[in-house]
Motif scaffolding. Sequence first.
Motif, short mmCIF file in Angstrom:
data_model
loop_
_atom_site.label_atom_id
_atom_site.label_comp_id
_atom_site.label_asym_id
_atom_site.label_seq_id
_atom_site.Cartn_x
_atom_site.Cartn_y
_atom_site.Cartn_z
N SER A 22 0.83 -1.21 0.00
CA SER A 22 0.00 0.00 0.00
C SER A 22 0.86 1.25 0.00
N THR A 26 1.54 4.30 -3.21
CA THR A 26 1.04 5.67 -2.99
C THR A 26 1.58 6.64 -4.03
N ALA A 29 -0.95 6.90 -6.60
CA ALA A 29 -2.32 7.09 -6.13
C ALA A 29 -2.90 8.43 -6.54
N PRO A 34 -8.85 10.00 -0.87
CA PRO A 34 -8.02 9.18 0.03
C PRO A 34 -8.83 8.33 0.99
N GLU A 37 -9.24 4.87 -0.36
CA GLU A 37 -8.04 4.05 -0.27
C GLU A 37 -7.86 3.50 1.14
N PHE A 41 -7.99 -0.48 2.21
CA PHE A 41 -6.96 -1.08 3.04
C PHE A 41 -7.60 -1.85 4.19
N MET A 494 -4.82 -3.35 -4.13
CA MET A 494 -4.39 -2.02 -3.72
C MET A 494 -3.81 -1.25 -4.90
N THR A 497 -6.76 0.09 -6.65
CA THR A 497 -7.29 1.23 -5.90
C THR A 497 -6.46 2.48 -6.12
N ALA A 498 -5.15 2.33 -6.09
CA ALA A 498 -4.26 3.48 -6.24
C ALA A 498 -4.36 4.12 -7.62
N TYR A 501 -8.76 4.92 -8.48
CA TYR A 501 -9.68 5.64 -7.59
C TYR A 501 -8.98 6.85 -6.99
#
Length: 501
Positions: A22, A26, A29, A34, A37, A41, A494, A497-498, A501
């Motif tokens: 994660s 970043t 990201a 945030p 995220e 997590f 992750m 996601t980074a 999103y």
Amino acid sequence: MFKLENKKYFIGIYALILSLFSLYFTYRANFSNPEFEVLMFCILLIAGILSIVYYTKNNEKLHKVALVLIIIFGIISLFLTPIYDVSDETEHFVRSEIVSTGELSTNYVPIPNTTANGYKTIASVTTFFDNAGANVFNTHADDDKIDYTPSYFNSAFAQNPFYGYLAQGIGVFLAKCLDLNAIWMLWLGRFFNLLLYAGIIAVAIKKAPVFKFPLLIVSILPIAIYQAASTSCDGLFSALAILAFSYFLYFYKTPKITWTDLGIFYIAVILCGLLKTPYLALSLLIFLVPNTNFSDKKQNIIAKLCILVALGIGIAWSSYATTQLANSWRGEYFIQKNVSASGQIDYLLANPLIALQRFGEIYSTALPTVIDRFFYFSNSVREYSSTLLAGLYFVFFCLFSVFYCNSEDLNLKTRVKGFLIFVLIYSGVMAVQYLTWSPVGGENVTSGVFSRYFMPLLIFLPFVFGIGNKKIDKQTLSFLVLTIAIGFISGMLMLTTAVKY
């Protein structure tokens, strides 16, 4: 020494792996959201902990562990993955919607008011194309009701057999029946495809008398979860290949083979091979089975002659599929790029030294690309990948393949035969992609190559190269390996996601 009961240690290892991945991602990201995220997590941390706890209570029932892990992380993936963001998912979803109407074959028809041809679907399906790559927070298309207005798309994977889309079609059909918002056609299509993958994998692991844990680890490869939790038929192809391999393992250990099991083995091989032709070579595994395991000489002979039947069906389907392949955007692309399988073969036959060079390149220059692309996600125009994840997983799986599996009962001859089948399938996939995607005389042997095509082949590595390590407690090692594998799945999610999103 860690004990299986001390799951807190492994929960700590998982939390550390998730945290490191994660933090690493970043730098990619989008911090406009945030909170999401942080939420992901927390969700993945809980999912990982639940998976580890479940394993401690069911470590002797690995088929159940596989089923639970695939469904847990697959559900997260199917909702997290943006619209049409899986490679070629647009076409897969068009075919899924067509199958949901009961149309098992596809009709390439003239598009009204144009000079082009296409496949008839509905407006909601093609509307999503304009929002491809967007998550549900960045578009309002997902809020709309299903629009049944006739619409057309230029490709629908007509070259693939219909059964590759039955599960997805059921999901789409259910969304229509329940009058849900349009996005649920995609989500339920993905969900039923995931259930099918998880179910077949569970059956495969339960059937296999040995190598259950390697089968589990291969089936939860991050890209395998990613594909299974989509409307792509590649998840089904992988599951069928693993099922065929598990039946071979059963044949290898059982004292008497039944005709029913032989039938299931060949059905799995053929269904898999019609989706990816080179995998028909899995039928050659029957030559690795000890002759004494067949019920009699007649069964032994018939079992091996069935290879010809499988190949015949595969060749017949390939001839049909080739004609259907051109009924899409690919037809025009092939003309523009001078792509021709027959032309490529003629060129290679006329230039044998170049043919040998190309063959060598699929192991020298192409192999590192294949390894890297095991963590290659999304469509090319919206790609996100991680060389770090690919490199770490490659090291992890190689160490696992060599030191986890104790294959003392496999003699050198059996291992060599297994390795040759591995080489044959790998070379076949590379050859098919080169013949059907690279221009005549082209130098790029990785054109059209995606590592998901090779995912089931990973099960050959512990089978061929496993030497085991008796100094390490097997139970503890299994727990550690599974924890790391879950960490890689979470790392992939992750990464999504980074980036998205």
